[in-house]
Scaffold this active site. Sequence first.
Site, PDB file in Angstrom:
ATOM      1  N   GLY A  14       0.840  -1.072   0.049  1.00 35.43           N
ATOM      2  CA  GLY A  14      -0.012  -0.123  -0.135  1.00 35.43           C
ATOM      3  C   GLY A  14       0.810   1.176   0.015  1.00 35.43           C
ATOM      4  O   GLY A  14       1.834   1.395   0.751  1.00 35.43           O
ATOM      5  N   ARG A  75       1.240  -4.858  -6.014  1.00 32.60           N
ATOM      6  CA  ARG A  75       1.087  -6.247  -5.476  1.00 32.60           C
ATOM      7  C   ARG A  75       1.547  -7.245  -6.197  1.00 32.60           C
ATOM      8  O   ARG A  75       0.950  -7.306  -7.255  1.00 32.60           O
ATOM      9  CB  ARG A  75      -0.300  -6.460  -4.730  1.00 32.60           C
ATOM     10  CG  ARG A  75      -0.585  -5.197  -3.669  1.00 32.60           C
ATOM     11  CD  ARG A  75      -1.745  -5.773  -2.575  1.00 32.60           C
ATOM     12  NE  ARG A  75      -1.429  -4.850  -1.535  1.00 32.60           N
ATOM     13  CZ  ARG A  75      -2.028  -3.731  -1.199  1.00 32.60           C
ATOM     14  NH1 ARG A  75      -2.816  -3.142  -1.884  1.00 32.60           N
ATOM     15  NH2 ARG A  75      -1.581  -3.104   0.011  1.00 32.60           N
ATOM     16  N   ASP A 106       4.136  -4.766   6.446  1.00 33.53           N
ATOM     17  CA  ASP A 106       4.431  -6.191   6.798  1.00 33.53           C
ATOM     18  C   ASP A 106       4.566  -7.046   5.757  1.00 33.53           C
ATOM     19  O   ASP A 106       5.153  -7.980   5.761  1.00 33.53           O
ATOM     20  CB  ASP A 106       3.848  -6.420   8.139  1.00 33.53           C
ATOM     21  CG  ASP A 106       2.190  -6.340   7.886  1.00 33.53           C
ATOM     22  OD1 ASP A 106       1.633  -6.037   6.908  1.00 33.53           O
ATOM     23  OD2 ASP A 106       1.434  -7.061   9.038  1.00 33.53           O
ATOM     24  N   THR A 129       3.580   2.712   5.733  1.00 34.08           N
ATOM     25  CA  THR A 129       2.148   2.519   5.802  1.00 34.08           C
ATOM     26  C   THR A 129       1.421   3.466   6.704  1.00 34.08           C
ATOM     27  O   THR A 129       1.830   3.937   7.520  1.00 34.08           O
ATOM     28  CB  THR A 129       2.038   1.249   6.490  1.00 34.08           C
ATOM     29  OG1 THR A 129       0.682   0.890   6.803  1.00 34.08           O
ATOM     30  CG2 THR A 129       2.926   0.654   7.603  1.00 34.08           C
ATOM     31  N   ASP A 131      -1.244   2.873   8.459  1.00 35.08           N
ATOM     32  CA  ASP A 131      -1.786   2.218   9.630  1.00 35.08           C
ATOM     33  C   ASP A 131      -1.088   2.276  10.996  1.00 35.08           C
ATOM     34  O   ASP A 131      -1.832   2.155  12.077  1.00 35.08           O
ATOM     35  CB  ASP A 131      -1.989   0.691   9.233  1.00 35.08           C
ATOM     36  CG  ASP A 131      -3.095   0.603   8.099  1.00 35.08           C
ATOM     37  OD1 ASP A 131      -3.846   1.474   8.235  1.00 35.08           O
ATOM     38  OD2 ASP A 131      -3.152  -0.413   7.290  1.00 35.08           O
ATOM     39  N   ASP A 133       0.961   0.275  12.126  1.00 36.14           N
ATOM     40  CA  ASP A 133       0.690  -1.116  12.982  1.00 36.14           C
ATOM     41  C   ASP A 133       1.923  -1.851  12.850  1.00 36.14           C
ATOM     42  O   ASP A 133       1.805  -3.044  12.938  1.00 36.14           O
ATOM     43  CB  ASP A 133      -0.333  -1.807  12.480  1.00 36.14           C
ATOM     44  CG  ASP A 133      -0.250  -2.176  10.859  1.00 36.14           C
ATOM     45  OD1 ASP A 133       0.344  -1.434  10.259  1.00 36.14           O
ATOM     46  OD2 ASP A 133      -1.294  -2.856  10.514  1.00 36.14           O
ATOM     47  N   ARG A 175      -8.344  -2.145   9.229  1.00 39.67           N
ATOM     48  CA  ARG A 175      -8.924  -3.376   9.277  1.00 39.67           C
ATOM     49  C   ARG A 175      -8.313  -4.263  10.481  1.00 39.67           C
ATOM     50  O   ARG A 175      -9.294  -5.030  11.211  1.00 39.67           O
ATOM     51  CB  ARG A 175      -8.466  -4.373   8.011  1.00 39.67           C
ATOM     52  CG  ARG A 175      -9.194  -4.060   6.776  1.00 39.67           C
ATOM     53  CD  ARG A 175      -9.497  -5.217   5.866  1.00 39.67           C
ATOM     54  NE  ARG A 175     -10.066  -4.539   4.794  1.00 39.67           N
ATOM     55  CZ  ARG A 175      -9.136  -4.009   3.784  1.00 39.67           C
ATOM     56  NH1 ARG A 175      -7.741  -4.126   3.817  1.00 39.67           N
ATOM     57  NH2 ARG A 175      -9.641  -3.413   2.651  1.00 39.67           N
TER      58      ARG A 175
HETATM   59  P1  ADP Z   1       2.152  -4.248   2.849  1.00 41.90           P
HETATM   60  O1  ADP Z   1       3.532  -4.197   2.386  1.00 41.90           O
HETATM   61  O2  ADP Z   1       1.699  -2.588   2.364  1.00 41.90           O
HETATM   62  O3  ADP Z   1       1.642  -4.926   3.824  1.00 41.90           O
HETATM   63  P2  ADP Z   1       1.053  -6.560   0.871  1.00 41.90           P
HETATM   64  O4  ADP Z   1       0.656  -7.376   1.950  1.00 41.90           O
HETATM   65  O5  ADP Z   1       0.131  -6.569  -0.191  1.00 41.90           O
HETATM   66  O6  ADP Z   1       1.259  -4.925   1.071  1.00 41.90           O
HETATM   67  O7  ADP Z   1       2.548  -7.024   0.246  1.00 41.90           O
HETATM   68  C1  ADP Z   1       3.289  -6.706  -0.709  1.00 41.90           C
HETATM   69  C2  ADP Z   1       3.689  -7.351  -1.579  1.00 41.90           C
HETATM   70  O8  ADP Z   1       4.811  -8.103  -0.778  1.00 41.90           O
HETATM   71  C3  ADP Z   1       2.781  -8.527  -2.092  1.00 41.90           C
HETATM   72  O9  ADP Z   1       2.205  -8.234  -3.086  1.00 41.90           O
HETATM   73  C4  ADP Z   1       3.938  -9.558  -2.274  1.00 41.90           C
HETATM   74  O10 ADP Z   1       4.551  -9.507  -3.620  1.00 41.90           O
HETATM   75  C5  ADP Z   1       4.865  -9.526  -1.126  1.00 41.90           C
HETATM   76  N1  ADP Z   1       4.728 -10.604  -0.072  1.00 41.90           N
HETATM   77  C6  ADP Z   1       3.790 -10.240   0.939  1.00 41.90           C
HETATM   78  N2  ADP Z   1       3.387 -11.501   1.676  1.00 41.90           N
HETATM   79  C7  ADP Z   1       4.320 -12.464   1.179  1.00 41.90           C
HETATM   80  C8  ADP Z   1       4.622 -13.762   1.436  1.00 41.90           C
HETATM   81  N3  ADP Z   1       4.117 -14.067   2.402  1.00 41.90           N
HETATM   82  N4  ADP Z   1       5.678 -14.416   0.703  1.00 41.90           N
HETATM   83  C9  ADP Z   1       6.206 -13.622  -0.441  1.00 41.90           C
HETATM   84  N5  ADP Z   1       5.941 -12.397  -0.844  1.00 41.90           N
HETATM   85  C10 ADP Z   1       5.049 -11.525  -0.038  1.00 41.90           C
END
Ligand code: ADP
Length: 327
Positions: A14, A75, A106, A129, A131, A133, A175
Amino acid sequence: MNKIRKIGVLTSGGDAPGMNAAVRAVVRSSVFNGIECFGIYKGYQGMIDGLIKPLNARSVNNIINKGGTILKTARCKEFYSKQGRKKAFKKINEYQIDALVVIGGDGSFTGAIKFYEEHKLPIIGIPGTIDNDIFGTSFTIGFDTAINTVVESIDKIRDTAISHNRLFFVEVMGRDAGHIALNAGIGAGAEEILIPEEDMGLDRLLDSLRISQKSGKTSSIVMIAEGDKTGKNIFEIASYVENNMPDYEVRVSVLGHIQRGGRPTCFDRVLASRMGVYAIDSLLKGSHNVMVGINNQKMVLSPLVDAVKGKTDINKNLIRVSEILSI
Ligand code: ADP
């Protein structure tokens, strides 16, 4: 560890206001230290697709004041698989990049940890982020801007609420975490604040609104985080209250994505600048697989694994402040 000569920087997950200030700080701090810096566009997708360009001090002119991220974010499904991460590593090798700075949340850090485990490329995380968090830092980049956006929006909603004697339910992002709702709620003088961490119950909400009405309040604002613990969405909560308090005119406002955008506040710009510089300093001192954070006004490092697995607690004192002030 080998000497770091080339680093890659990316924004992932995000977007958050202040990410550009962090990119600027990473790029300029790299140049200052004689390191070549590459921008990786569209997060992990750009690593896989080779959307990689060299950046110099002038490439990041005039971005400190801009929301969003000039590097774009995405993503990336492919990065969840070992195969996808292998492809990304191959591209990184083509550019001889020997360390990565990942600005994200995260999810992005979870991906970074896996990438490090498999390919041993030094990585440092910067928490971006709205949030707030992420464990290991008192503030994440974007949070301050987001709560200021919410407060400004609620000030406007309050004008119309007062003029019409209305009861407004306002939904904000969160969330899993109520930091935005709780902080912006107190800042905007919300009557009640519903968050994911505490279940105040709908009957208590009604009681509180009734007491306020009796004491002469003619309009009120109830702030609700997306994932509040009652398990009901904002429209269900609003109609429950409307059915039980027919003399109030009830309205719902969902703030949505405006909370992510806009010019970063000075606080976020300074935080992002400090974090970017500290990330490069730390990489050069040999730290990796860690996240940069701020604690008691000081820059700190914590393992990326903690940032992902740890949980930031809600400040209970803020709940008390809110309860006392909403009489
Ligand atoms: P944020 O970093 O804001 O929490 P996301 O949860 O969408 O956002 O994660 C961003 C990107 O990080 C994902 O689209 C993916 O490419 C990578 N990612 C997230 N979780 C995993 C995971 N468990 N294993 C490998 N890559 C991951």
